[in-house]
Write a protein that holds these residues in place. Structure first.
Motif, short mmCIF file in Angstrom:
data_model
loop_
_atom_site.label_atom_id
_atom_site.label_comp_id
_atom_site.label_asym_id
_atom_site.label_seq_id
_atom_site.Cartn_x
_atom_site.Cartn_y
_atom_site.Cartn_z
N LYS A 160 11.85 69.81 26.97
CA LYS A 160 12.51 68.70 26.52
C LYS A 160 13.96 68.97 26.54
O LYS A 160 14.45 70.10 26.08
N ASP A 194 23.51 54.15 29.71
CA ASP A 194 22.56 54.04 30.73
C ASP A 194 22.81 54.88 31.84
O ASP A 194 21.97 55.23 32.71
N LYS A 242 23.00 58.37 31.79
CA LYS A 242 21.47 58.96 31.68
C LYS A 242 20.90 58.93 32.95
O LYS A 242 20.13 59.86 33.26
N GLU A 288 10.01 61.77 32.02
CA GLU A 288 10.38 60.84 30.94
C GLU A 288 11.59 60.90 30.41
O GLU A 288 12.18 61.87 29.95
N VAL A 289 12.26 59.64 30.02
CA VAL A 289 13.54 59.27 29.41
C VAL A 289 13.47 58.62 28.10
O VAL A 289 12.78 57.60 28.26
N GLU A 290 13.44 59.48 26.91
CA GLU A 290 13.55 58.57 25.79
C GLU A 290 14.66 58.69 24.90
O GLU A 290 14.76 59.84 24.25
N GLY A 291 15.51 57.73 24.57
CA GLY A 291 16.74 57.87 23.89
C GLY A 291 17.61 58.94 24.64
O GLY A 291 17.87 58.93 25.71
N ASP A 292 17.97 59.93 23.76
CA ASP A 292 18.84 60.94 24.45
C ASP A 292 18.21 62.32 24.77
O ASP A 292 18.69 63.40 24.98
N LYS A 293 16.91 62.07 24.78
CA LYS A 293 16.07 63.27 25.19
C LYS A 293 15.27 62.99 26.58
O LYS A 293 14.75 62.07 26.91
N MET A 294 15.22 63.96 27.41
CA MET A 294 14.29 64.01 28.60
C MET A 294 13.28 64.94 28.77
O MET A 294 13.53 65.99 28.55
#
Length: 156
Positions: A89, A97, A100, A117-123
């Motif tokens: 992570k 966006d 990101k 996967e990209v979810e919010g500020d975590k990849m």
């Protein structure tokens, strides 16, 4: 946006007769009116304001891609396959966006790593080598992609 549309129209048309220039002016005006009415003119919808940032980012990214290619080629050529795949992570400091997406695509363009996967500020990033896939290894790319997409004044 006006400059980009006029430049695009002239580049694609290549004709400079009065009638065609009038048609081009009307086409550009209609596009500008529609873009304004649909409220799609914003900072991310006009990426040419960040040409300088991306022009400084891409040479650095190309160098990183070449370095990663060498690592992957070495792994493929070796007689014993010594890869240690890992999922990590990675927290990003990118706010928009566009930043990101730039960061996630830069990771994926670099051989040996894929943004899953990209979810919010975590990849979630898959990498061939666990020791090179620590979240700290992506900090420089994160910072540079944030600056390229959001400008030097972007908050960290």
């Amino acid at each position: 946006m006006l400059v980009a549309l006029v430049g695009f129209w002239l580049g694609m048309s290549g004709h400079f007769s009065p009638l065609l220039l009038t048609f081009g002016a009307v086409s550009v005006a209609v596009c500008l009116i529609l873009a304004y009415r649909l409220d799609i003119i914003d900072r991310e919808g006009a990426p040419y304001v960040r040409i300088l940032g991306y022009a400084m980012y891409f040479p650095w990214l190309m160098k990183e891609i070449v370095k990663a290619n060498i690592t992957v080629i070495r792994a493929c050529v070796k007689a014993d396959l010594d890869i240690v795949p890992a999922l990590v992570k990675v927290k990003t400091t990118c706010r928009t966006d566009l930043a990101k997406v730039t960061f996630a695509n830069s990771i994926t363009l670099t051989p040996g790593t894929v943004t899953v996967e990209v979810e919010g500020d975590k990849m979630l990033v898959h990498a061939l080598y666990e020791q090179e896939a620590q979240p700290e290894a992506f900090e420089d790319m994160d910072r540079r992609s944030r600056i390229a997409a959001d400008g030097k004044g972007a908050d960290a």
